[in-house]
Design a protein around this motif. Structure first.
Motif, PDB file in Angstrom:
ATOM      1  N   LYS A 150      48.898  40.390  66.830  1.00 52.83           N
ATOM      2  CA  LYS A 150      49.737  41.318  67.056  1.00 52.83           C
ATOM      3  C   LYS A 150      50.728  41.892  65.983  1.00 52.83           C
ATOM      4  O   LYS A 150      50.677  42.969  65.637  1.00 52.83           O
ATOM      5  CB  LYS A 150      50.702  40.953  68.294  1.00 52.83           C
ATOM      6  CG  LYS A 150      51.592  41.789  68.765  1.00 52.83           C
ATOM      7  CD  LYS A 150      52.451  41.196  70.184  1.00 52.83           C
ATOM      8  CE  LYS A 150      53.449  42.086  70.514  1.00 52.83           C
ATOM      9  NZ  LYS A 150      54.883  42.091  70.256  1.00 52.83           N
ATOM     10  N   ARG A 151      51.341  40.774  65.319  1.00 50.17           N
ATOM     11  CA  ARG A 151      52.042  40.939  64.188  1.00 50.17           C
ATOM     12  C   ARG A 151      51.438  41.910  62.915  1.00 50.17           C
ATOM     13  O   ARG A 151      51.945  42.654  62.329  1.00 50.17           O
ATOM     14  CB  ARG A 151      52.626  39.732  63.382  1.00 50.17           C
ATOM     15  CG  ARG A 151      53.624  39.686  62.483  1.00 50.17           C
ATOM     16  CD  ARG A 151      54.279  38.389  61.925  1.00 50.17           C
ATOM     17  NE  ARG A 151      53.033  37.793  61.171  1.00 50.17           N
ATOM     18  CZ  ARG A 151      52.859  36.552  61.678  1.00 50.17           C
ATOM     19  NH1 ARG A 151      53.542  35.513  62.495  1.00 50.17           N
ATOM     20  NH2 ARG A 151      51.903  35.945  60.837  1.00 50.17           N
ATOM     21  N   LYS A 152      50.118  41.421  62.674  1.00 52.84           N
ATOM     22  CA  LYS A 152      49.094  42.048  61.744  1.00 52.84           C
ATOM     23  C   LYS A 152      49.050  43.533  62.324  1.00 52.84           C
ATOM     24  O   LYS A 152      48.958  44.623  61.668  1.00 52.84           O
ATOM     25  CB  LYS A 152      47.912  41.383  61.602  1.00 52.84           C
ATOM     26  CG  LYS A 152      46.982  42.251  60.599  1.00 52.84           C
ATOM     27  CD  LYS A 152      45.674  41.126  60.417  1.00 52.84           C
ATOM     28  CE  LYS A 152      44.643  41.912  59.400  1.00 52.84           C
ATOM     29  NZ  LYS A 152      43.853  40.903  59.313  1.00 52.84           N
ATOM     30  N   ARG A 153      48.626  43.608  63.336  1.00 52.80           N
ATOM     31  CA  ARG A 153      48.456  45.265  64.087  1.00 52.80           C
ATOM     32  C   ARG A 153      49.930  46.152  63.817  1.00 52.80           C
ATOM     33  O   ARG A 153      49.907  47.341  63.520  1.00 52.80           O
ATOM     34  CB  ARG A 153      48.014  45.158  65.556  1.00 52.80           C
ATOM     35  CG  ARG A 153      46.867  44.748  65.763  1.00 52.80           C
ATOM     36  CD  ARG A 153      46.264  44.873  67.155  1.00 52.80           C
ATOM     37  NE  ARG A 153      47.019  44.328  68.060  1.00 52.80           N
ATOM     38  CZ  ARG A 153      46.843  43.001  68.402  1.00 52.80           C
ATOM     39  NH1 ARG A 153      45.872  42.500  68.250  1.00 52.80           N
ATOM     40  NH2 ARG A 153      47.650  42.435  69.323  1.00 52.80           N
ATOM     41  N   GLU A 154      50.916  45.451  64.233  1.00 56.88           N
ATOM     42  CA  GLU A 154      52.448  46.040  64.012  1.00 56.88           C
ATOM     43  C   GLU A 154      52.600  46.628  62.595  1.00 56.88           C
ATOM     44  O   GLU A 154      53.090  47.844  62.419  1.00 56.88           O
ATOM     45  CB  GLU A 154      53.384  45.275  64.704  1.00 56.88           C
ATOM     46  CG  GLU A 154      53.203  45.168  66.028  1.00 56.88           C
ATOM     47  CD  GLU A 154      54.327  44.191  66.632  1.00 56.88           C
ATOM     48  OE1 GLU A 154      54.987  43.371  65.819  1.00 56.88           O
ATOM     49  OE2 GLU A 154      54.502  44.090  67.883  1.00 56.88           O
ATOM     50  N   ARG A 155      52.418  45.604  61.706  1.00 59.34           N
ATOM     51  CA  ARG A 155      52.529  45.983  60.224  1.00 59.34           C
ATOM     52  C   ARG A 155      51.501  46.923  59.599  1.00 59.34           C
ATOM     53  O   ARG A 155      51.969  47.406  58.512  1.00 59.34           O
ATOM     54  CB  ARG A 155      52.331  44.571  59.510  1.00 59.34           C
ATOM     55  CG  ARG A 155      53.502  43.853  59.802  1.00 59.34           C
ATOM     56  CD  ARG A 155      53.726  42.448  58.958  1.00 59.34           C
ATOM     57  NE  ARG A 155      54.940  41.519  59.436  1.00 59.34           N
ATOM     58  CZ  ARG A 155      55.145  40.413  58.864  1.00 59.34           C
ATOM     59  NH1 ARG A 155      54.164  39.816  58.260  1.00 59.34           N
ATOM     60  NH2 ARG A 155      56.282  39.822  59.498  1.00 59.34           N
ATOM     61  N   GLN A 156      50.441  46.962  60.278  1.00 60.51           N
ATOM     62  CA  GLN A 156      49.501  48.046  59.829  1.00 60.51           C
ATOM     63  C   GLN A 156      49.540  49.631  60.286  1.00 60.51           C
ATOM     64  O   GLN A 156      49.303  50.427  59.800  1.00 60.51           O
ATOM     65  CB  GLN A 156      48.000  47.518  60.163  1.00 60.51           C
ATOM     66  CG  GLN A 156      47.664  46.427  59.489  1.00 60.51           C
ATOM     67  CD  GLN A 156      46.278  45.901  59.842  1.00 60.51           C
ATOM     68  OE1 GLN A 156      45.892  46.086  60.918  1.00 60.51           O
ATOM     69  NE2 GLN A 156      45.626  45.348  58.928  1.00 60.51           N
TER      70      GLN A 156
END
Length: 161
Positions: A150-156
């Motif tokens: 989730k954190r990775k998706r948000e940062r992308q």
């Protein structure tokens, strides 16, 4: 193929000298993180038996200071696997060599990705827990994995203007 978490267990011991510390005579956080990353990488390579790269670090908590003259023991093991990635649980304990007092000082989870000879993500063996701690870490790992994704998706996501 499956491997026990114990097969990846890695322990690194270091004595803390004045050059390892800040103006409070406590160990530099970045130096502790360096040791943790090295131990975690060794644990991941022991599990995968191939090259690995650090993909993320999370839940890095400094819970007690490490003082000059103490010894630290950095312990790491693969706590969970998912295709090409491995979660590595890392704990740092300090020890006063005169009193034998031991204190947990830092904890974290590192994620590594195994790479094949061409530098592409490669499948890793599944890990299975044996001890109570390993079973607890294994059981709670999917939730941590989802939070990382989730954190990775948000940062992308592109920045809103």
């Amino acid at each position: 193929m499956e491997k026990p978490a114990s097969a990846s267990r890695t322990v690194m011991t270091q004595i803390i000298f004045p050059l390892d510390t800040n103006h409070h005579d406590t160990m530099f956080g970045g130096k502790v993180m360096e040791y943790m990353d090295k131990a975690a990488a060794i644990a991941a390579m022991r599990h995968a038996r191939m090259q690995v790269v650090t993909a993320s670090t999370d839940s890095l908590d400094f819970v007690a200071p490490i003082r000059v003259g103490e010894v630290i023991e950095v312990e790491a093991y693969v706590s969970w696997t998912n295709n090409s990635s491995m979660e590595v649980c890392v704990t740092v304990q300090s020890e006063n060599l005169y009193t034998a007092e031991r204190t947990t000082t830092v904890t974290a989870f590192f994620t590594f990705v195994a790479l094949d000879d061409k530098g592409k993500p490669a499948m890793v063996p599944k890990v299975y827990p044996e001890t109570e701690e390993e079973i607890r870490m294994f059981a709670t790992a999917p939730e941590r994995h989802e939070l990382r994704m989730k954190r990775k998706r948000e940062r992308q996501q592109p920045a809103k203007t």
